[in-house]
Design a protein around this motif. Sequence first.
Motif, PDB file in Angstrom:
ATOM      1  N   MET B   8       7.327   5.214   0.282  1.00 18.67           N
ATOM      2  CA  MET B   8       6.703   5.514   1.324  1.00 18.67           C
ATOM      3  C   MET B   8       5.818   6.593   0.941  1.00 18.67           C
ATOM      4  O   MET B   8       4.597   6.535   1.508  1.00 18.67           O
ATOM      5  N   LEU B   9       6.063   7.549  -0.021  1.00 16.95           N
ATOM      6  CA  LEU B   9       5.176   8.644  -0.356  1.00 16.95           C
ATOM      7  C   LEU B   9       3.982   7.999  -1.126  1.00 16.95           C
ATOM      8  O   LEU B   9       2.769   8.372  -0.996  1.00 16.95           O
ATOM      9  N   ARG B  10       4.179   6.893  -2.020  1.00 17.64           N
ATOM     10  CA  ARG B  10       3.348   6.317  -2.813  1.00 17.64           C
ATOM     11  C   ARG B  10       2.193   5.714  -2.319  1.00 17.64           C
ATOM     12  O   ARG B  10       1.171   5.580  -2.363  1.00 17.64           O
ATOM     13  N   ARG B  11       2.813   5.043  -1.217  1.00 18.72           N
ATOM     14  CA  ARG B  11       1.783   4.185  -0.254  1.00 18.72           C
ATOM     15  C   ARG B  11       0.783   4.993   0.491  1.00 18.72           C
ATOM     16  O   ARG B  11      -0.095   4.775   0.601  1.00 18.72           O
ATOM     17  N   HIS B  12       1.434   6.229   1.060  1.00 20.93           N
ATOM     18  CA  HIS B  12       0.887   7.155   1.639  1.00 20.93           C
ATOM     19  C   HIS B  12      -0.249   7.682   0.804  1.00 20.93           C
ATOM     20  O   HIS B  12      -1.626   7.779   1.100  1.00 20.93           O
ATOM     21  N   ASP B  13      -0.223   7.937  -0.445  1.00 17.72           N
ATOM     22  CA  ASP B  13      -0.884   8.484  -1.485  1.00 17.72           C
ATOM     23  C   ASP B  13      -2.232   7.393  -1.580  1.00 17.72           C
ATOM     24  O   ASP B  13      -3.331   7.576  -1.724  1.00 17.72           O
ATOM     25  N   GLY B 155       2.290   1.150   6.164  1.00 18.37           N
ATOM     26  CA  GLY B 155       1.087   1.925   6.543  1.00 18.37           C
ATOM     27  C   GLY B 155       1.237   2.642   7.910  1.00 18.37           C
ATOM     28  O   GLY B 155       0.920   3.823   7.981  1.00 18.37           O
ATOM     29  N   GLN B 156       1.893   1.882   9.053  1.00 14.70           N
ATOM     30  CA  GLN B 156       1.936   2.736  10.198  1.00 14.70           C
ATOM     31  C   GLN B 156       2.725   4.064  10.061  1.00 14.70           C
ATOM     32  O   GLN B 156       2.476   4.953  10.782  1.00 14.70           O
ATOM     33  N   ALA B 157       3.697   3.946   9.093  1.00 11.26           N
ATOM     34  CA  ALA B 157       4.717   4.888   9.011  1.00 11.26           C
ATOM     35  C   ALA B 157       4.122   6.225   8.568  1.00 11.26           C
ATOM     36  O   ALA B 157       4.515   7.326   9.044  1.00 11.26           O
ATOM     37  N   HIS B 192      13.478   9.080   6.933  1.00 14.32           N
ATOM     38  CA  HIS B 192      13.559   9.822   5.393  1.00 14.32           C
ATOM     39  C   HIS B 192      13.003  11.306   5.508  1.00 14.32           C
ATOM     40  O   HIS B 192      13.127  12.017   4.525  1.00 14.32           O
ATOM     41  N   PHE B 193      12.082  11.372   6.671  1.00 16.66           N
ATOM     42  CA  PHE B 193      11.447  12.858   6.327  1.00 16.66           C
ATOM     43  C   PHE B 193      11.739  13.593   7.585  1.00 16.66           C
ATOM     44  O   PHE B 193      11.351  14.734   7.705  1.00 16.66           O
TER      45      PHE B 193
END
Lengths: 314, 314
Positions: B8-13, B155-157, B192-193
Motif C-alpha cells: 500500500m505504501l509503495r503504491r501510494h508513492d 489507489g482509492q485506499a 493497516h494504518f
Amino acid sequence: MEVSKELMLRRHDQIKPFIHNTPILTSSFFNNLTGANLYFKCENFQKMGAFKMRGAASAISVLTEDQKIKGVVTHSSGNFAQAVALAASKMNIRSKIVMPENAPSVKKNAVKDYGGEVIECESTAIAREKMAAKIVQDSGATFLHPSNDLDVILGQATSVIELLNDHADLDYILTPVGGGGLIAGACLAGYHFGNNCKVIGAEPSVADDAYRSLQIGEIQMNNSATLTVADGLRTFLGDINFPIIQKHIDQILLVDEDEIISAMRMVWERMKIIIEPSCAVPVAAVIKNKSLFENKKVGIVITGGNVDLGNLPF
Amino acid sequence: MEVSKELMLRRHDQIKPFIHNTPILTSSFFNNLTGANLYFKCENFQKMGAFKMRGAASAISVLTEDQKIKGVVTHSSGNFAQAVALAASKMNIRSKIVMPENAPSVKKNAVKDYGGEVIECESTAIAREKMAAKIVQDSGATFLHPSNDLDVILGQATSVIELLNDHADLDYILTPVGGGGLIAGACLAGYHFGNNCKVIGAEPSVADDAYRSLQIGEIQMNNSATLTVADGLRTFLGDINFPIIQKHIDQILLVDEDEIISAMRMVWERMKIIIEPSCAVPVAAVIKNKSLFENKKVGIVITGGNVDLGNLPF
C-alpha cells in the motif's frame, strides 16, 4: 491621515484570535484560462463566511472598556450584520443589529445564532439610520459602519497582509469594490507589504460608482434603476476610504453582468468552492483583461460565500 | 489474497506525482451539530474533482510496457471516465472511454478535454460491455473496471492513508458505498494504518445493496425502480472488493433521501464547498447516529464535487 505598517501589524495580531488565516487556493484551470498565476485568498472560508469578520473584529477590538460595556450597533442585512454579531459575541460584548422587517428570516436567524439582537425597522434607508441613531442615543452603544471606518479598513487589510505574507512577490492584487472598506485596506496592505504590487479594483459596469468617483475626483452614487447581480457591491464609497483609494489604487476594471455570472459558475464548477457573485467580479476582470495579467502573479480576494442556494443566477 | 502495508505504501508513492494530497477540512458548525470531531478529506479538490483519480492512476501505473503501448479502455459516464482519461494522459497512454450516445455532452467534452477518446454506443449495459470487449479484442487495450479491481482499490485506499497520516487517532472512518472500490480501500487502510480505527460504510436506504449483501453473505443488487439522488451509489459490489469489505468493515449505516439532500445543502451552506450528493451520505449518517459518534474523532471521505449546477436537488 497616515497609516503606519506597525499599526497594521499590531492590529492584525490583535484580531488573530477572532479570525481564520484563510487558505490560499490555486487552480490550474484558471491559470491555463488566463495565462496568469492566480492566488485565491478564500475569505469564503472565513468565520461567518466573509471577510467582513476581519473588519468587525478590528473595530470592536479597539473599543474602550466603557464602550465595550455599552455595546455596539449597526444596520445591515448583509454580511456585516453577521460579522458584528459574531465578533461582539466572541469578545463578550452586546450587539444590536438593525434590520429591515422584510429581511429574509434566514438572515435574521443567522444574526441571532451568532448572538446578536435583531432590531426590526421599516425597509428604508432613513428608517434604519433613525433606528440606529436612537439606539446610540438611548444606550450609549457605539455605531459601527461597514466600510467607512478606519478600524474596519485596518481589519479588511489583514486578508491582503496574509496573502502577501505567503506570496510576497505578487504583481497585482484584485478585490471587488463595494463600500470601499476592502479595497482601501488592500491599498494600504499593498503599499506597506507588497513589492511594487499594484492594487486593482473590480466593479460591475452597472455599479461603476467607484470608477466614476476616481475619474471625477468626488464620490459618486449608483443608478439604483439597474441592480447588479453582485449584490454586495451596490453601495458607494465614503469620505474615509475614498482618499486612501485615490492615493494608492492602480485602476478600476469594469465587467458586465454576463461576465460575472459566467466567472462565478466557472469557479463553482472547476474549483468546487461556493463564492458569492461579488467575488466573481475580480475573477471576471482577470479573464477579460488577459494581456494585462499574462505571466503575472495575481492575488484575488474571494470575499465571501454566503449565497441563497434557492436563488442562483445560473 | 492478503494486501500488505508495504504494498500500500509503495503504491501510494507510485501515484503521488499524479494526485493531490487533498486538504482535510474541519467545521465548527458540524462539530457542534453532531457532538463529534469531524475531519473531512476533500477529494472534491482532487484532480478532475473526485477520488476516482487515485484508482485510475494506480491501475494504469502498474501496467507493463507492452500494455501501456496498447492503451486502456473503460466504460463509464461518470467520474471514472474522466479519471481514466486524465491519468492515462499524464502517463502518455492512450485511453478509449465507451460512453452512451445520450450521455450529456458536458461529460463527453470533459473526457475529451482530459485527452481521452470517446467511443459512443447504445445506452444499455450490454451494448457498452460489448463495445468495450470489442476494443479490447481489436486493439489489445487493457480494460479497467471502476471498482472491482485490486489496483483500483489500492489507489482509492490512498485517500484514507493520507487521512490517517495526518490524524492517526481517528476512531471512525466513513465513506459512501457505491461499487465498493473506495470502501474496500478504506477497510485496508484502516486495518493497516489506523489505531483501532473502525471503518463504516454509508448507503442510501433506497440503494442498500451492500447492507443486504453483508447480511446475506452474497452480493445483492439494487432495485432499479427507485433511484437514489446519490447517483454515484447506484452500482453494486464485485467479487474482488466484497471479501475485503466482509472481512474488515464495522457496519453499514443507512440514510433516507431527505437526510442526504439536507446534509448536502448544509455542507454547501456552512462549509462553502461543492460536494456531490454521494458525499452527503456519510455526513447524513453521522448526523443521524449522534450517540455512536459523540466525542469521537471521525474521518469522512468527501468523494467528489462534479455536480450539474443546472440540476440541483434543492
